[in-house]
Design a protein around this motif. Structure first.
Motif, mmCIF file in Angstrom:
data_model
loop_
_atom_site.group_PDB
_atom_site.id
_atom_site.type_symbol
_atom_site.label_atom_id
_atom_site.label_comp_id
_atom_site.label_asym_id
_atom_site.label_seq_id
_atom_site.Cartn_x
_atom_site.Cartn_y
_atom_site.Cartn_z
ATOM 1 N N LEU A 5 9.468 38.487 -53.941
ATOM 2 C CA LEU A 5 10.353 39.641 -54.112
ATOM 3 C C LEU A 5 10.608 40.353 -52.779
ATOM 4 C CD1 LEU A 5 8.969 41.107 -57.457
ATOM 5 C CD2 LEU A 5 11.084 39.804 -57.109
ATOM 6 N N LEU A 6 9.565 40.485 -51.945
ATOM 7 C CA LEU A 6 9.754 41.119 -50.639
ATOM 8 C C LEU A 6 10.667 40.274 -49.756
ATOM 9 C CD1 LEU A 6 6.180 42.474 -49.812
ATOM 10 C CD2 LEU A 6 8.260 43.823 -50.155
ATOM 11 N N GLY A 7 10.472 38.953 -49.781
ATOM 12 C CA GLY A 7 11.354 38.071 -49.008
ATOM 13 C C GLY A 7 12.784 38.146 -49.491
ATOM 14 N N GLY A 8 12.949 38.247 -50.827
ATOM 15 C CA GLY A 8 14.301 38.387 -51.368
ATOM 16 C C GLY A 8 14.954 39.687 -50.945
ATOM 17 N N THR A 9 14.175 40.767 -50.897
ATOM 18 C CA THR A 9 14.713 42.059 -50.453
ATOM 19 C C THR A 9 15.106 41.997 -48.977
ATOM 20 O OG1 THR A 9 13.258 43.152 -52.029
ATOM 21 C CG2 THR A 9 14.254 44.526 -50.335
ATOM 22 N N GLY A 11 16.062 39.297 -47.364
ATOM 23 C CA GLY A 11 17.308 38.528 -47.328
ATOM 24 C C GLY A 11 18.496 39.326 -47.822
ATOM 25 N N LEU A 12 18.266 40.200 -48.820
ATOM 26 C CA LEU A 12 19.352 41.040 -49.330
ATOM 27 C C LEU A 12 19.875 41.962 -48.232
ATOM 28 C CD1 LEU A 12 21.053 42.112 -51.680
ATOM 29 C CD2 LEU A 12 19.175 43.684 -52.221
ATOM 30 N N GLY A 13 18.970 42.478 -47.385
ATOM 31 C CA GLY A 13 19.409 43.310 -46.270
ATOM 32 C C GLY A 13 20.335 42.545 -45.335
ATOM 33 N N MET A 14 20.003 41.277 -45.057
ATOM 34 C CA MET A 14 20.864 40.448 -44.211
ATOM 35 C C MET A 14 22.211 40.212 -44.872
ATOM 36 S SD MET A 14 18.112 37.574 -42.894
ATOM 37 C CE MET A 14 19.299 36.887 -41.738
ATOM 38 N N ALA A 78 4.780 56.215 -55.882
ATOM 39 C CA ALA A 78 5.644 55.295 -56.614
ATOM 40 C C ALA A 78 6.491 54.428 -55.699
ATOM 41 C CB ALA A 78 6.549 56.085 -57.563
ATOM 42 N N LYS A 79 6.750 54.882 -54.470
ATOM 43 C CA LYS A 79 7.612 54.128 -53.570
ATOM 44 C C LYS A 79 6.928 52.848 -53.113
ATOM 45 C CE LYS A 79 10.726 57.646 -51.792
ATOM 46 N NZ LYS A 79 11.295 58.257 -50.575
ATOM 47 N N SER A 80 7.721 51.820 -52.874
ATOM 48 C CA SER A 80 7.194 50.513 -52.489
ATOM 49 C C SER A 80 7.702 50.155 -51.099
ATOM 50 C CB SER A 80 7.644 49.466 -53.501
ATOM 51 O OG SER A 80 9.041 49.259 -53.379
ATOM 52 N N PRO A 81 7.175 49.075 -50.506
ATOM 53 C CA PRO A 81 7.642 48.645 -49.180
ATOM 54 C C PRO A 81 8.978 47.919 -49.212
ATOM 55 C CG PRO A 81 5.946 47.163 -49.977
ATOM 56 C CD PRO A 81 6.031 48.295 -50.974
ATOM 57 N N PHE A 82 9.644 47.882 -50.340
ATOM 58 C CA PHE A 82 10.901 47.135 -50.430
ATOM 59 C C PHE A 82 12.003 47.784 -49.592
ATOM 60 C CE2 PHE A 82 8.630 45.812 -54.234
ATOM 61 C CZ PHE A 82 8.786 44.440 -54.162
ATOM 62 N N VAL A 83 11.969 49.116 -49.450
ATOM 63 C CA VAL A 83 12.954 49.783 -48.590
ATOM 64 C C VAL A 83 12.788 49.325 -47.149
ATOM 65 C CG1 VAL A 83 13.728 51.997 -47.687
ATOM 66 C CG2 VAL A 83 13.128 51.789 -50.106
ATOM 67 N N THR A 84 11.522 49.206 -46.713
ATOM 68 C CA THR A 84 11.247 48.739 -45.358
ATOM 69 C C THR A 84 11.751 47.319 -45.164
ATOM 70 O OG1 THR A 84 9.272 50.115 -45.324
ATOM 71 C CG2 THR A 84 9.453 48.411 -43.635
ATOM 72 N N ALA A 85 11.485 46.451 -46.148
ATOM 73 C CA ALA A 85 11.950 45.065 -46.056
ATOM 74 C C ALA A 85 13.472 45.009 -45.983
ATOM 75 C CB ALA A 85 11.447 44.266 -47.254
ATOM 76 N N PRO A 136 16.588 31.312 -47.822
ATOM 77 C CA PRO A 136 15.226 30.851 -47.497
ATOM 78 C C PRO A 136 14.162 31.945 -47.559
ATOM 79 C CG PRO A 136 16.829 30.138 -45.833
ATOM 80 C CD PRO A 136 17.492 31.168 -46.677
ATOM 81 N N TRP A 137 14.569 33.201 -47.442
ATOM 82 C CA TRP A 137 13.573 34.247 -47.234
ATOM 83 C C TRP A 137 12.685 34.532 -48.442
ATOM 84 C CZ3 TRP A 137 12.189 35.205 -42.585
ATOM 85 C CH2 TRP A 137 13.091 34.965 -41.542
ATOM 86 N N PRO A 138 13.170 34.470 -49.695
ATOM 87 C CA PRO A 138 12.224 34.647 -50.806
ATOM 88 C C PRO A 138 11.112 33.599 -50.801
ATOM 89 C CG PRO A 138 14.487 34.877 -51.569
ATOM 90 C CD PRO A 138 14.565 34.392 -50.157
#
Length: 288
Positions: A5-9, A11-14, A78-85, A136-138
């Motif tokens: 999920l972090l890798g997917g996030t 990649g979503l930023g890219m 509640a916040k996760s590291p997904f914003v950082t990713a 590839p990132w996920p």
């Protein structure tokens, strides 16, 4: 699962960065990559890379924990590291833009052509490119979860990345100095260089009109790695030289984005990125 999920996030930023920037280019006709031709942009990249390199050697700390934690209460954690990713993915897309410029330019040209023909699918092509680069990132994120636990060995890895970042800073420094020297010594009145390429757009076009010859126009810049590679390899190939011999060959340098001639030429020939090659055929003489 968490790594996937972090890798997917990431990649979503890219994908978002490439898609949004591509959409702006298609809708506005902006000239992709013009910032990279500015020495001040390259000097700014140096500062970013030097700062990141110093952080790798623990000279100071870069802390993104504020994006991961919202406070100490029940709702604060509640916040996760997904914003950082997501942010890191977008940043990586910007820094890697020059590496994928030839592919990105081709996609933008196709997207612009489709949109000009009233095909709205052209607006989706930049996003599809971003999604392809994100795929590839996920899986990379899932694979990283199986790596050994953090320890002293991570310091060696971090220092290795620090050295690599400093090398990138040196490259952009060299590029920025080249652009400054070019701006200080620019001379657009030269008739032709030793290899037979015209360096003046006006002189080259006047020669082609007077002789009724076709034109091969090369838009290039010192900041364009693919342009320099073409000059050192493809354009020195004997077969290529024979095919180009009948043309008036013009190598038009576009590093000085403030030059009115450069701005006019980029708009006149709809140059979206570099390198761009334009072939002009002579108009038949009117009867009488």
């Amino acid at each position: 699962r968490r790594g996937f999920l972090l890798g997917g996030t990431y990649g979503l930023g890219m994908a978002l960065v490439y898609g949004i920037l591509g959409l702006l280019v298609v809708l506005t006709g902006s000239k992709f990559g013009s910032l990279n031709a500015s020495p001040w942009f390259n000097f700014g990249i140096i500062l970013v890379f030097v700062a990141l390199g110093c952080a790798m050697f623990d000279l100071f700390a870069v802390d993104f924990s504020k994006f991961q934690r919202g406070g100490t209460g029940d709702r604060g954690a509640a916040k996760s590291p997904f914003v950082t990713a997501l942010l890191f993915g977008g940043m990586a897309a910007l820094l890697a833009g020059a590496c994928v410029a030839p592919v990105l330019i081709s996609v933008l040209l196709l997207a612009t052509d489709l949109y000009a023909k009233q095909n709205v699918l052209g607006l989706m092509l930049p996003f599809m490119l971003g999604i392809g680069m994100a795929l590839p990132w996920p899986f990379a994120g899932a694979g990283l979860s199986f790596m050994p636990k953090p320890g002293a060995w991570m310091n060696h890895v971090k220092h290795g990345f620090g050295i690599l970042i400093f090398l990138f800073a040196g490259y952009y420094g060299k590029l920025g100095v080249q652009l400054v020297l070019h701006s200080a010594n620019a001379n657009r009145t030269a008739e032709a260089d030793s290899s037979g390429w015209e360096t003046s757009l006006r002189a080259g076009l006047q020669r082609a009109v007077s002789r009724q010859e076709a034109v091969f126009l090369d838009f290039w810049a010192l900041s364009c790695k693919s342009c320099m590679k073409m000059k050192k390899t493809t354009f020195k190939n004997e077969t290529v030289q024979k095919r180009l011999a009948p043309y008036v060959r013009i190598a038009f340098q576009t590093d000085d984005a403030q030059d009115p001639v450069v701005r006019w030429a980029l708009e006149r020939y709809e140059v979206l990125g570099l390198p761009t090659y334009v072939v002009l055929s002579p108009k038949p003489a009117p009867d009488g």
